[in-house]
Design an enzyme around this catalytic site. Structure first.
Site, PDB file in Angstrom:
ATOM      1  N   PHE A  28       0.865  -1.176   0.000  1.00 11.10           N
ATOM      2  CA  PHE A  28       0.000   0.000   0.000  1.00 11.10           C
ATOM      3  C   PHE A  28       0.900   1.224   0.000  1.00 11.10           C
ATOM      4  O   PHE A  28       1.740   1.394   0.883  1.00 11.10           O
ATOM      5  CB  PHE A  28      -0.920   0.032   1.221  1.00 11.10           C
ATOM      6  N   CYS A  29       0.728   2.080  -1.000  1.00 14.71           N
ATOM      7  CA  CYS A  29       1.601   3.249  -1.148  1.00 14.71           C
ATOM      8  C   CYS A  29       0.860   4.509  -0.705  1.00 14.71           C
ATOM      9  O   CYS A  29      -0.110   4.917  -1.357  1.00 14.71           O
ATOM     10  CB  CYS A  29       2.061   3.401  -2.596  1.00 14.71           C
ATOM     11  N   PRO A  30       1.293   5.144   0.384  1.00 22.97           N
ATOM     12  CA  PRO A  30       0.616   6.375   0.825  1.00 22.97           C
ATOM     13  C   PRO A  30       0.820   7.535  -0.133  1.00 22.97           C
ATOM     14  O   PRO A  30       0.036   8.480  -0.137  1.00 22.97           O
ATOM     15  CB  PRO A  30       1.278   6.658   2.189  1.00 22.97           C
ATOM     16  N   TRP A  77      -1.886   6.838  -2.345  1.00 21.76           N
ATOM     17  CA  TRP A  77      -3.079   6.564  -1.545  1.00 21.76           C
ATOM     18  C   TRP A  77      -3.914   5.434  -2.148  1.00 21.76           C
ATOM     19  O   TRP A  77      -5.107   5.550  -2.319  1.00 21.76           O
ATOM     20  CB  TRP A  77      -3.907   7.841  -1.386  1.00 21.76           C
ATOM     21  N   ASN A  78      -3.233   4.362  -2.469  1.00 22.63           N
ATOM     22  CA  ASN A  78      -3.922   3.203  -3.026  1.00 22.63           C
ATOM     23  C   ASN A  78      -3.031   1.982  -2.859  1.00 22.63           C
ATOM     24  O   ASN A  78      -1.811   2.093  -2.725  1.00 22.63           O
ATOM     25  CB  ASN A  78      -4.236   3.423  -4.509  1.00 22.63           C
TER      26      ASN A  78
END
EC number: 2.3.1.225
Length: 702
Positions: free
Chosen positions: A465-467, A470-471
């Site tokens: 999950f990549c902040p 945001w996905n």
């Protein structure tokens, strides 16, 4: 001390120990040795057990010997000890599925009661969390609602075992989730007391009532406070537990927490649920959409404000004021905005704030480029401007696509009947564990998939999950994500080159642009995490690893973490469900603040990846341990061109699960087994094998 006596003592708060109750389990190990236990379930004497050949053979899983003894006429499957214990009890508690099958087929009574607790073979198996034995016994008539002498049925005993997979299985058999024991305690009371957050979550999502009190007036919340598990308490509070409810002796949860020294855990759980330490609800000022918009666009203002402060106050005072403004803004967000949707110590990281940092930076780069840099450098550097504009445009396209698209969510099942069919299939395959089944969404997990905590969905070929976008990054948007990172890796140096030319033009006319200068410094800092991320992603693509797999490999090794599997060694499919690195799960303990900073910048994964590269640079056994690794060249081709054709435009397309492993077309939504990518197999299966999957890949393009 019996279980109920122990609970009575704790309910009076006269003991300091907060360990889970000693639910009385049969004292027999899988190896057949009798354990030294405090319970009296095995009433048969040790001497008699050792001298009874049928018991020994059943306990050891020696089905051939059991058959020989029964066919000789010297022993019968109906033989019982003085306390009623049968050979089926011993086979069940020791997870001997083949022996259980033989005994039942020969007429053994599946619900025979024995031992001082008057338990059935099903009870004995439930205490040990043995899903496959429980499944077989229920399929052959065992009654899961029957109670032992303490009033515990199969659901209570499964909760005592803390095997969440057994709990899920029994709930899908139609057992009432809130059946109470003689002391009024439901499975939820027991799970909360044990601090078993996974079981608490499963029971609550199945509809267990948090307001049921036992004979002492204790809610599940009261028992959760005894243990002090923050995650368990948070879930109980989320589902509406009364924070002011009093037990029969007049003690509220806060009073109990103070006496049991778990106040910190209770207040932490309250914070996770958006409540103040006294239990009152924090005010929600905004709806979900407004909350996300405020978090997303706040960095736009902060970045501009920081640039202006540095411009007019100088670098030293400007940075000090910028940092102060940043902390003040974050404090304001945490106080007024975030509680409307996000709670807990990581509330800001759950929000689109970081995505706003990148987008805000890109926005001000665009503004300054169009208003200052482009007019000053277009005549002297037209080609450089063209390449920068193209690369920057592609990066932003990939960013918004990656941010907005479905990363590869596994479709949810239609209902309990379909979920039960999946469970039956996995039990038959010997794969009913957390690697192959999600106990949150109740879907079958394909290989390389993982449950994403942020989206609460299982993602096919989950990477991370990549902040910053945001996905979740999964099978559908992984290529788009890597392109986004690589375009930034190329675009930022181009932008720096343009600014070098821009400042050269300004110096010639004796002018200066401090706002652009500080923007250059800010963007240059972004190149740090982008470089780390580029290295990690390229390396992992060459090794055919996802970030999730690499992290689990570093934490747990090739065997992975505990997967709550209880598959018997003599199960027909036991060898097919061997452990692999691909779906391990778990958590590592680190300093929260420092760990968060390292994760945000990608330093931790960069260091770990570099270490793995050095460690395995000459290790040929790597490929044998990684079932998806076919060599760097093949791995890269599989990632970028899963349809087997060298089509650059197809790189920008997102599929619906299609991919390739070692030249074999696969559907990551239904990847139940890895294709054979061994060298011998690859020699006989050339690139033409990809044609079999071209139809799937073509249909999945969007």
């Amino acid at each position: 001390m019996s279980t109920d006596a122990e609970l009575q003592t704790i309910s009076g708060l006269s003991v300091a120990s907060k360990s889970a109750p000693s639910t009385q389990t049969e004292g027999v190990t899988a190896s057949g040795k009798v354990e030294s236990t405090t319970n009296a379930e095995e009433a048969t004497s040790d001497v008699e057990e050792e001298e009874n050949p049928l018991v020994v053979a059943a306990r050891d899983g020696n089905t051939a010997e059991v058959k020989r003894l029964c066919e000789s006429g010297s022993y019968s499957v109906l033989d019982t000890a003085e306390d009623g214990v049968t050979a089926l009890h011993w086979a069940a508690v020791n997870n001997r599925i083949s022996t259980c099958q033989y005994l039942v087929e020969q007429g053994a009574v599946v619900d025979a009661k024995g031992g001082q607790l008057n338990g059935t073979p099903l009870h004995w198996a439930c205490r040990r969390g043995l899903v496959y034995i429980v499944h077989y016994l229920i399929q052959n008539g065992a009654d899961p609602l029957r109670s032992d002498v303490q009033g515990y049925n199969a659901l209570h005993l499964a909760t005592h075992s803390s095997n969440v997979m057994l709990l899920v299985y029994l709930l899908h058999q139609g057992l009432p989730v809130d059946c109470q024991d003689p002391n009024g305690r439901t499975a939820l009371h027991w799970a909360a007391y044990q601090g078993d957050a996974l079981s608490v979550d499963v029971l609550l999502r199945w509809g267990s009532d948090v307001k049921i009190t036992d004979t002492q007036g204790f809610l599940p919340l009261h028992w959760g406070i005894v243990n002090g598990s923050r995650n368990s308490l948070a879930r109980l509070i989320e589902e509406g537990s009364d924070m002011y409810a009093k037990s029969s002796d007049g003690k509220t949860p806060h009073v109990m927490a103070a006496e049991m020294n778990t106040t910190a855990q209770l207040e932490g759980a309250l914070d996770d649920c958006g409540r103040f330490p006294d239990g009152s609800q924090k005010t929600k000022y905004f709806d979900a959409r407004t909350t996300n918009l405020l978090c997303f666009f706040t960095p736009f203002i902060l970045i501009l404000l920081g640039l202006v402060l540095c411009t007019f106050c100088g670098p030293i005072f400007g940075i000090i004021l910028t940092v102060a403004t940043l902390f003040g803004s974050i404090k304001l967000l945490k106080t007024l905005v975030l509680p409307s949707l996000y709670n807990g110590h990581a509330a800001l990281l759950k929000s689109p704030f970081q995505a706003g940092i990148f987008t805000g930076s890109a926005f001000w780069v665009t503004v300054k480029y169009l208003t200052s840099v482009l007019p000053a450098t277009f005549a002297s550097h037209p080609i450089l401007n063209f390449f920068f504009a193209s690369i920057f445009g592609l990066a932003m396209y990939c960013f918004f696509r990656c941010m907005s698209m479905d990363p590869g969510y596994i479709p949810k099942l239609s209902g309990i009947t379909e979920q039960k069919e999946v469970i039956e299939t996995l039990i038959e395959r010997g794969e009913f564990d957390t690697r192959h089944f999600c106990f949150v969404t109740y879907v079958r997990k394909p290989l390389r998939s993982k449950f994403c905590r942020q989206s609460k969905r299982v993602v096919a070929r989950f990477d991370h999950f990549c902040p910053w976008v945001w996905n979740a990054i999964g099978v559908r948007n992984h290529r788009m994500f890597v392109l986004y990172v690589l375009f930034l890796q190329i675009g930022i140096p181009l932008w720096l080159a343009l600014n070098s030319a821009y400042f050269g033009e300004l110096l010639e006319i004796k002018r200066w642009d401090p706002l652009e200068f500080y923007l250059v410094i800010w963007i240059s800092l972004q190149l740090i995490w982008i470089t780390f991320l580029s290295f990690v992603q390229i390396f992992q693509i060459c090794r055919s690893l996802t970030t999730s797999e690499a992290v689990n490999l570093q934490k747990y090794g090739y065997m992975g973490a505990d997967d709550y599997s209880s598959v018997p060694l003599d199960h027909s499919a036991a060898t097919a469900s061997a452990k692999s690195v691909m779906n391990a799960h778990g958590h590592a303990a680190k300093s929260p603040c420092f760990s968060s900073v390292l994760k945000l910048l990608g330093v931790d994964q960069f260091v770990a990846t570099a270490g793995e590269a050095i460690k395995h640079r000459d290790n040929r056994s790597w490929k044998e341990k990684n079932p998806t690794d076919s060599g760097a060249g093949t791995n890269c081709f599989d990632f970028w061109f899963p349809n087997g054709k060298f089509d650059l435009l197809a790189v920008f397309e997102a599929g619906k699960g299609g991919g390739a492993i070692g030249g074999h077309a696969v559907d990551y939504y239904k990847l139940w087994d890895f294709p054979d990518v061994s060298p011998n197999q690859q020699q006989t299966n050339n690139r033409s094998t990809r044609e079999d999957g071209e139809a799937l890949l073509a249909e999945s393009q969007v």
